[in-house]
Write a protein that holds these residues in place. Structure first.
Motif, PDB file in Angstrom:
ATOM      1  N   GLY A  37     -90.297 -17.878  45.658  1.00  0.00           N
ATOM      2  CA  GLY A  37     -89.639 -16.576  45.747  1.00  0.00           C
ATOM      3  C   GLY A  37     -89.662 -15.857  44.414  1.00  0.00           C
ATOM      4  O   GLY A  37     -89.898 -14.645  44.349  1.00  0.00           O
ATOM      5  N   PHE A  38     -89.446 -16.601  43.345  1.00  0.00           N
ATOM      6  CA  PHE A  38     -89.508 -16.036  41.997  1.00  0.00           C
ATOM      7  C   PHE A  38     -90.896 -15.470  41.732  1.00  0.00           C
ATOM      8  O   PHE A  38     -91.052 -14.339  41.272  1.00  0.00           O
ATOM      9  CB  PHE A  38     -89.150 -17.108  40.962  1.00  0.00           C
ATOM     10  N   LYS A  39     -91.934 -16.264  42.041  1.00  0.00           N
ATOM     11  CA  LYS A  39     -93.305 -15.818  41.812  1.00  0.00           C
ATOM     12  C   LYS A  39     -93.626 -14.567  42.616  1.00  0.00           C
ATOM     13  O   LYS A  39     -94.322 -13.670  42.142  1.00  0.00           O
ATOM     14  CB  LYS A  39     -94.293 -16.930  42.147  1.00  0.00           C
ATOM     15  N   SER A  40     -93.124 -14.500  43.833  1.00  0.00           N
ATOM     16  CA  SER A  40     -93.361 -13.335  44.687  1.00  0.00           C
ATOM     17  C   SER A  40     -92.742 -12.075  44.078  1.00  0.00           C
ATOM     18  O   SER A  40     -93.369 -11.006  44.055  1.00  0.00           O
ATOM     19  CB  SER A  40     -92.781 -13.592  46.081  1.00  0.00           C
ATOM     20  N   ILE A  41     -91.527 -12.200  43.574  1.00  0.00           N
ATOM     21  CA  ILE A  41     -90.845 -11.059  42.953  1.00  0.00           C
ATOM     22  C   ILE A  41     -91.569 -10.644  41.676  1.00  0.00           C
ATOM     23  O   ILE A  41     -91.760  -9.457  41.420  1.00  0.00           O
ATOM     24  CB  ILE A  41     -89.363 -11.379  42.689  1.00  0.00           C
ATOM     25  N   VAL A  42     -91.985 -11.600  40.877  1.00  0.00           N
ATOM     26  CA  VAL A  42     -92.732 -11.299  39.652  1.00  0.00           C
ATOM     27  C   VAL A  42     -94.020 -10.560  39.998  1.00  0.00           C
ATOM     28  O   VAL A  42     -94.373  -9.576  39.349  1.00  0.00           O
ATOM     29  CB  VAL A  42     -93.022 -12.586  38.839  1.00  0.00           C
ATOM     30  N   LYS A  43     -94.692 -11.006  41.032  1.00  0.00           N
ATOM     31  CA  LYS A  43     -95.949 -10.366  41.444  1.00  0.00           C
ATOM     32  C   LYS A  43     -95.717  -8.909  41.849  1.00  0.00           C
ATOM     33  O   LYS A  43     -96.517  -8.033  41.547  1.00  0.00           O
ATOM     34  CB  LYS A  43     -96.565 -11.146  42.602  1.00  0.00           C
TER      35      LYS A  43
END
Length: 87
Positions: A37-43
């Motif tokens: 989820g963190f990676k998705s938001i960063v992306k």
């Protein structure tokens, strides 16, 4: 120069979005947001920024350190942190 640190990372988007990014790191640290989820938001927030791959691969400790350095406006240490490979 703030824009580009060693390795070509553009830190201005991080500085501009520091408060929201700090909240995101806090939620990730407390387990409210998963790593994926963190990676998705960063992306979504940093879609074409050179710092995104570093952020996606960085450990939680590195991410917390990153937010602390931005809060203190310690851009020399920020440059050093981003020059290290994410762990």
């Amino acid at each position: 120069m703030l824009q580009h640190v060693e390795g070509g990372h553009d830190v201005l988007p991080l500085i501009r979005q520091h408060e929201a990014f700090s909240v995101l790191i806090s939620k990730h640290a407390r387990g409210l947001i998963s790593r994926s989820g963190f990676k998705s938001i960063v992306k979504k927030r940093f879609p074409s920024d050179s710092v995104r791959p570093w952020l996606e691969a960085a450990s939680l400790e590195q991410l917390v350190r990153l937010t602390e350095l931005i809060e203190r406006e310690d851009f020399v240490s920020l440059r050093s942190l981003l020059a290290l490979p994410p762990a």
